[in-house]
Design a protein around this motif. Structure first.
Motif, PDB file in Angstrom:
ATOM      1  N   VAL B  72      82.249  48.961  52.856  1.00 36.12           N
ATOM      2  CA  VAL B  72      82.039  50.172  53.800  1.00 36.12           C
ATOM      3  C   VAL B  72      83.723  51.511  53.467  1.00 36.12           C
ATOM      4  N   VAL B  73      84.530  50.896  53.555  1.00 37.85           N
ATOM      5  CA  VAL B  73      86.221  51.159  53.248  1.00 37.85           C
ATOM      6  C   VAL B  73      86.084  52.394  52.127  1.00 37.85           C
ATOM      7  N   HIS B  74      85.586  51.397  50.469  1.00 38.90           N
ATOM      8  CA  HIS B  74      85.243  52.094  49.608  1.00 38.90           C
ATOM      9  C   HIS B  74      84.490  53.318  49.336  1.00 38.90           C
ATOM     10  N   ASN B  75      83.616  53.258  50.448  1.00 40.79           N
ATOM     11  CA  ASN B  75      82.097  54.278  50.523  1.00 40.79           C
ATOM     12  C   ASN B  75      82.841  55.321  51.138  1.00 40.79           C
ATOM     13  N   MET B  76      83.516  55.096  52.240  1.00 36.80           N
ATOM     14  CA  MET B  76      84.013  56.299  52.857  1.00 36.80           C
ATOM     15  C   MET B  76      85.349  56.524  52.209  1.00 36.80           C
ATOM     16  N   VAL B  77      86.271  56.417  51.109  1.00 35.12           N
ATOM     17  CA  VAL B  77      87.910  56.592  50.478  1.00 35.12           C
ATOM     18  C   VAL B  77      87.093  57.456  49.827  1.00 35.12           C
ATOM     19  N   PHE B  78      85.782  57.346  48.922  1.00 33.18           N
ATOM     20  CA  PHE B  78      84.932  57.874  47.891  1.00 33.18           C
ATOM     21  C   PHE B  78      85.275  59.205  48.085  1.00 33.18           C
ATOM     22  N   ILE B  79      84.307  59.248  49.691  1.00 34.94           N
ATOM     23  CA  ILE B  79      83.243  60.189  49.474  1.00 34.94           C
ATOM     24  C   ILE B  79      84.282  61.414  50.539  1.00 34.94           C
ATOM     25  N   GLU B  80      85.483  60.503  50.991  1.00 36.56           N
ATOM     26  CA  GLU B  80      86.600  61.444  51.506  1.00 36.56           C
ATOM     27  C   GLU B  80      87.139  62.144  50.605  1.00 36.56           C
ATOM     28  N   THR B  81      87.415  61.659  48.992  1.00 39.62           N
ATOM     29  CA  THR B  81      87.916  62.123  48.488  1.00 39.62           C
ATOM     30  C   THR B  81      86.797  63.164  47.955  1.00 39.62           C
ATOM     31  N   MET B  82      85.861  62.690  47.463  1.00 41.48           N
ATOM     32  CA  MET B  82      84.898  63.761  47.249  1.00 41.48           C
ATOM     33  C   MET B  82      84.452  65.521  48.107  1.00 41.48           C
ATOM     34  N   GLU B  83      84.729  64.948  49.569  1.00 40.53           N
ATOM     35  CA  GLU B  83      84.697  65.992  50.309  1.00 40.53           C
ATOM     36  C   GLU B  83      86.303  66.904  49.786  1.00 40.53           C
ATOM     37  N   GLU B  84      87.321  66.483  49.626  1.00 38.52           N
ATOM     38  CA  GLU B  84      88.951  66.759  49.833  1.00 38.52           C
ATOM     39  C   GLU B  84      88.518  67.773  48.685  1.00 38.52           C
ATOM     40  N   ILE B  85      88.128  67.359  47.818  1.00 39.73           N
ATOM     41  CA  ILE B  85      87.911  68.312  46.304  1.00 39.73           C
ATOM     42  C   ILE B  85      87.429  69.106  46.268  1.00 39.73           C
ATOM     43  N   SER B  86      86.034  69.066  46.895  1.00 43.60           N
ATOM     44  CA  SER B  86      85.284  70.198  47.302  1.00 43.60           C
ATOM     45  C   SER B  86      85.605  71.524  48.571  1.00 43.60           C
ATOM     46  N   ILE B 149      75.957  44.839  53.692  1.00 45.53           N
ATOM     47  CA  ILE B 149      77.387  44.678  53.016  1.00 45.53           C
ATOM     48  C   ILE B 149      77.360  46.205  52.659  1.00 45.53           C
ATOM     49  N   ASN B 150      76.693  46.207  51.738  1.00 45.26           N
ATOM     50  CA  ASN B 150      76.130  47.661  50.720  1.00 45.26           C
ATOM     51  C   ASN B 150      75.916  48.210  51.142  1.00 45.26           C
ATOM     52  N   THR B 151      76.352  49.390  52.008  1.00 44.84           N
ATOM     53  CA  THR B 151      76.061  50.538  53.368  1.00 44.84           C
ATOM     54  C   THR B 151      75.163  51.551  53.090  1.00 44.84           C
ATOM     55  N   ALA B 152      76.044  52.709  52.186  1.00 46.63           N
ATOM     56  CA  ALA B 152      75.890  53.578  51.710  1.00 46.63           C
ATOM     57  C   ALA B 152      75.561  54.233  52.632  1.00 46.63           C
ATOM     58  N   TYR B 153      76.713  54.280  53.676  1.00 47.12           N
ATOM     59  CA  TYR B 153      76.564  54.973  54.867  1.00 47.12           C
ATOM     60  C   TYR B 153      76.495  56.236  54.799  1.00 47.12           C
ATOM     61  N   MET B 154      78.007  56.580  54.003  1.00 47.76           N
ATOM     62  CA  MET B 154      78.322  57.812  54.290  1.00 47.76           C
ATOM     63  C   MET B 154      77.730  59.185  52.874  1.00 47.76           C
ATOM     64  N   ILE B 155      78.115  59.874  52.727  1.00 51.86           N
ATOM     65  CA  ILE B 155      77.656  61.303  52.384  1.00 51.86           C
ATOM     66  C   ILE B 155      77.894  61.697  52.454  1.00 51.86           C
ATOM     67  N   PRO B 156      78.336  63.038  51.112  1.00 47.87           N
ATOM     68  CA  PRO B 156      79.481  64.451  51.371  1.00 47.87           C
ATOM     69  C   PRO B 156      79.116  64.853  52.269  1.00 47.87           C
ATOM     70  N   GLY B 157      79.320  65.256  53.254  1.00 46.53           N
ATOM     71  CA  GLY B 157      79.401  65.906  54.722  1.00 46.53           C
ATOM     72  C   GLY B 157      78.470  65.419  55.717  1.00 46.53           C
ATOM     73  N   GLY B 158      78.715  64.185  55.943  1.00 45.41           N
ATOM     74  CA  GLY B 158      78.332  63.266  56.698  1.00 45.41           C
ATOM     75  C   GLY B 158      77.349  61.691  56.540  1.00 45.41           C
ATOM     76  N   VAL B 159      77.337  61.718  57.596  1.00 46.20           N
ATOM     77  CA  VAL B 159      76.599  60.313  57.344  1.00 46.20           C
ATOM     78  C   VAL B 159      75.064  60.340  57.337  1.00 46.20           C
ATOM     79  N   ARG B 160      75.131  58.769  57.288  1.00 50.05           N
ATOM     80  CA  ARG B 160      73.065  58.840  56.175  1.00 50.05           C
ATOM     81  C   ARG B 160      72.134  59.007  57.904  1.00 50.05           C
ATOM     82  N   PHE B 161      72.945  58.069  58.951  1.00 45.39           N
ATOM     83  CA  PHE B 161      72.064  57.476  59.877  1.00 45.39           C
ATOM     84  C   PHE B 161      72.621  58.348  61.305  1.00 45.39           C
ATOM     85  N   ASP B 162      71.865  58.506  62.252  1.00 51.91           N
ATOM     86  CA  ASP B 162      71.963  58.098  63.800  1.00 51.91           C
ATOM     87  C   ASP B 162      72.274  57.196  64.098  1.00 51.91           C
TER      88      ASP B 162
END
Ligand code: SF4
Ligand code: SF4
Ligand code: SF4
Lengths: 203, 362
Positions: B72-86, B149-162
């Motif tokens: 999850v943290v890899h997902n989160m840090v990757f997405i937050e990096t993409m958010e920082e870029i864009s 385990i592999n949740t893919a919970y986050m996407i740039p600009g938010g999360v997938r599910f409420d």
């Protein structure tokens, strides 16, 4: 001898035998929140290829033409059960576990568009991409036979010695051009954005 | 006096206590360890190479496959990096939900780390208890994200599910049970005489050594390094009034205890998140653009950094991932196990630094 008798008696104990033959374990149930493999619902697929384009796993989903209708088919060996296709399908053809239905309820979705790029330095102007494109062929059937087009409505055509991209917005992202290009000059980029249409749920 | 090496003992690459292959070569005099060398490279995945040239939609899934325990943290840090870029903004509700998922993942990761430590010192009962409790946590992760385990919970600009209120209620009830169980296990761990013999004072690393070796995460915090938790700099955690946990003993016992304390802290954080969950959208939207950024977040094992360069359409041109374990493993070989009294202590000390080979050899 006594011990043998003892063991046989032990083994033939009725309650033990009963347990052995008629044991009841709790049935294996899939929890409702499990993000299972995408399955098809009753709704009709329009063949827009959105699911195929958003799928991150290679070859996990294919939209096939079967008896006058399109059908998405999921290959479980390749699918990583991310559920993106379920979420992205605009027609709701695919469904999966409860968490994914939730995405439909709170109106979260993917907005997407495709962008076509031709690397001029690699392109040999063979025109394969323009001929292979299914949308192109639908718009201008003559294109498939002759290889060139006079219509201005096609997505792309070879004109004046280079590939002209005219209507990027018509691209459905099937990537046929990319796979048909012999020199790897054609690239289809997908632009995906997750959005929530809050006014539609009314909150 | 010059110490002479009796025999060089290889530990690993396959060792019953180690989750993943890595080799330690210990030079010993009798049972005393004089010098240790780490040998990595038994399971290089080349995942960074696979990521290059792919659109972010695919890299997102590869990123969470870097590590199987803290995905999850890899997902989160990757997405937050993409958010920082864009320059994509995250709605507050989504930011809080990210913290919930991340903390559940941290609990699961810390419990498996402590499980392996207990297993190494052969307290199998406690180990199995911890693994059992971890299942409960993973079930909740599945309840809110759909995968264990592999949740893919986050996407740039938010999360997938409420997060639905009924799910939140079940999760909080479950976490209360987890907390009760863990309190009991921590008492066993703290007071068990044999556990104490195998952990207290073993594998000592001083604060200076920890800083010199650039250790990160719970390993550094157990040696009393202040200000080394990157969550302190994360805006959402700052809003939640986060304080880092530090201990001063610097031995195996402290490292395990830091993780236990962090589990309790994570449970508190989740409670706080659910209580103060803001209303609003969970997805903001925003397209990934060209740019370059380096961003660090706190993984369960310490600092995790993604350096990404993207092109105009959000394709990843270049990516470098720096995962936390490598410094901890080096610190373990250079400072913790030096003068270990027996080979068995080398094993348990190594495990107490929570080495993660999967993300090390990505
Ligand atoms: S669930 Fe994910 S991996 Fe499976 S077919 Fe759909 S998009 Fe592809
Ligand atoms: S991806 Fe290429 S072949 Fe497919 S519709 Fe778009 S332009 Fe045509
Ligand atoms: S298929 Fe490739 S090489 Fe041929 S015209 Fe299209 S882009 Fe150029």
């Amino acid at each position: 001898m006594r011990s043998i008798v003892y063991y046989v008696r032990e083994f033939l104990r009725p309650e033990w035998l009963k347990k052995f033959f008629f044991v009841k374990t709790a049935p294996l149930v899939t929890p409702p929140y499990f993000k299972g493999y995408p399955t098809r619902t009753e709704k009709e697929c329009t063949g827009c290829f959105t699911c195929m384009m958003i799928c991150p796993a290679p070859d996990a989903i294919a939209v096939l033409r079967r008896k006058e209708q399109w059908e998405p088919e999921v290959y479980p060996g390749h699918c990583i059960r991310c559920g993106l296709c379920v979420e992205a399908c605009p027609e709701g053809v695919l469904s999966s576990g409860r968490v994914l239905e939730l995405a439909g309820r709170d109106a979260t979705a993917f907005w997407h568009s495709y962008h076509l790029e031709v690397d001029e330095s690699l392109c040999m102007r063979c025109g394969n991409c323009c001929v292979a494109c299914p949308i192109n062929r639908q718009i201008d059937p003559r294109l498939a036979a002759t290889g060139t087009s006079t219509s201005d409505d096609v997505i792309m055509r070879v004109k004046g010695g280079r590939v002209q991209i005219l209507h990027e917005e018509k691209c459905t992202g099937c990537k046929t051009c990319e796979t048909q290009c012999p020199s790897g000059a054609m690239r289809v980029a997908r632009m995906v954005e997750g959005v929530q249409f809050l006014d539609e749920v009314g909150s | 006096m010059k110490k002479t090496v009796d025999v060089s003992i290889p530990l690993g690459p396959m060792h019953p206590c180690w989750k993943e292959p890595v080799r330690l070569k210990c030079e010993t005099a009798g049972e005393r360890v004089l010098h240790t060398e780490v040998e990595l490279g038994y399971m290089k995945k080349g995942i960074e190479r696979i990521m290059r040239g792919r659109p972010w939609q695919e890299v997102m899934f590869l990123a969470e496959r870097v590590c199987g325990i803290c995905s999850v943290v890899h997902n989160m840090v990757f997405i937050e990096t993409m958010e920082e870029i864009s320059d994509i903004a995250v709605p507050p509700r989504a930011a809080y939900l990210r913290v919930v998922a991340n903390e559940l993942d941290r609990i699961a990761s810390h419990l498996i780390a402590n499980f392996s430590y207990c297993y190494t010192i052969e307290h199998e009962t406690l180990a199995m208890y911890l693994l059992n409790t971890r299942e409960r946590v993973l079930d909740n992760l599945e309840r809110i994200t759909g995968s264990r385990i592999n949740t893919a919970y986050m996407i740039p600009g938010g999360v997938r599910f409420d997060l639905l209120p009924e799910d939140a209620a079940v999760m909080l009830a479950d976490l209360a049970k987890v907390e009760d169980e863990l309190k009991r296990y921590v008492r066993i761990f703290e007071t068990g005489p044999l556990i104490g013999l195998r952990s207290k004072g073993i594998g000592f690393m001083s604060r200076e050594d920890a800083i010199r070796a650039h250790t990160v995460g719970p390993t550094a915090r157990a040696s009393g390094v202040e200000d080394c938790d990157l969550r302190l700099r994360h805006p959402t955690y700052q809003a939640l009034d986060f304080k880092q946990i530090t201990r001063t003993e610097g031995d195996n016992f402290a490292r395990v205890m830091v993780r236990f304390q962090e589990v309790f802290q994570s449970i508190d954080l989740i409670r706080k998140c659910v209580d103060t969950l803001p209303d609003g959208p969970i997805r903001g939207g925003g397209l990934c653009r060209a740019g370059e950024a380096s961003y660090a977040g706190e993984a369960p094992r310490g600092e995790l950094t993604y350096t990404i360069k993207t092109d105009e359409y959000g394709r990843v041109v270049d990516i470098a991932i720096r995962t936390p374990s490598i410094m901890n493993i080096e610190a373990c070989a250079h400072y913790m196990v030096v003068d270990a009294t027996s080979i068995a202590d080398v094993t348990s000390t190594f495990i107490s630094s929570d080495p993660c080979i999967a993300c090390n050899e990505r």
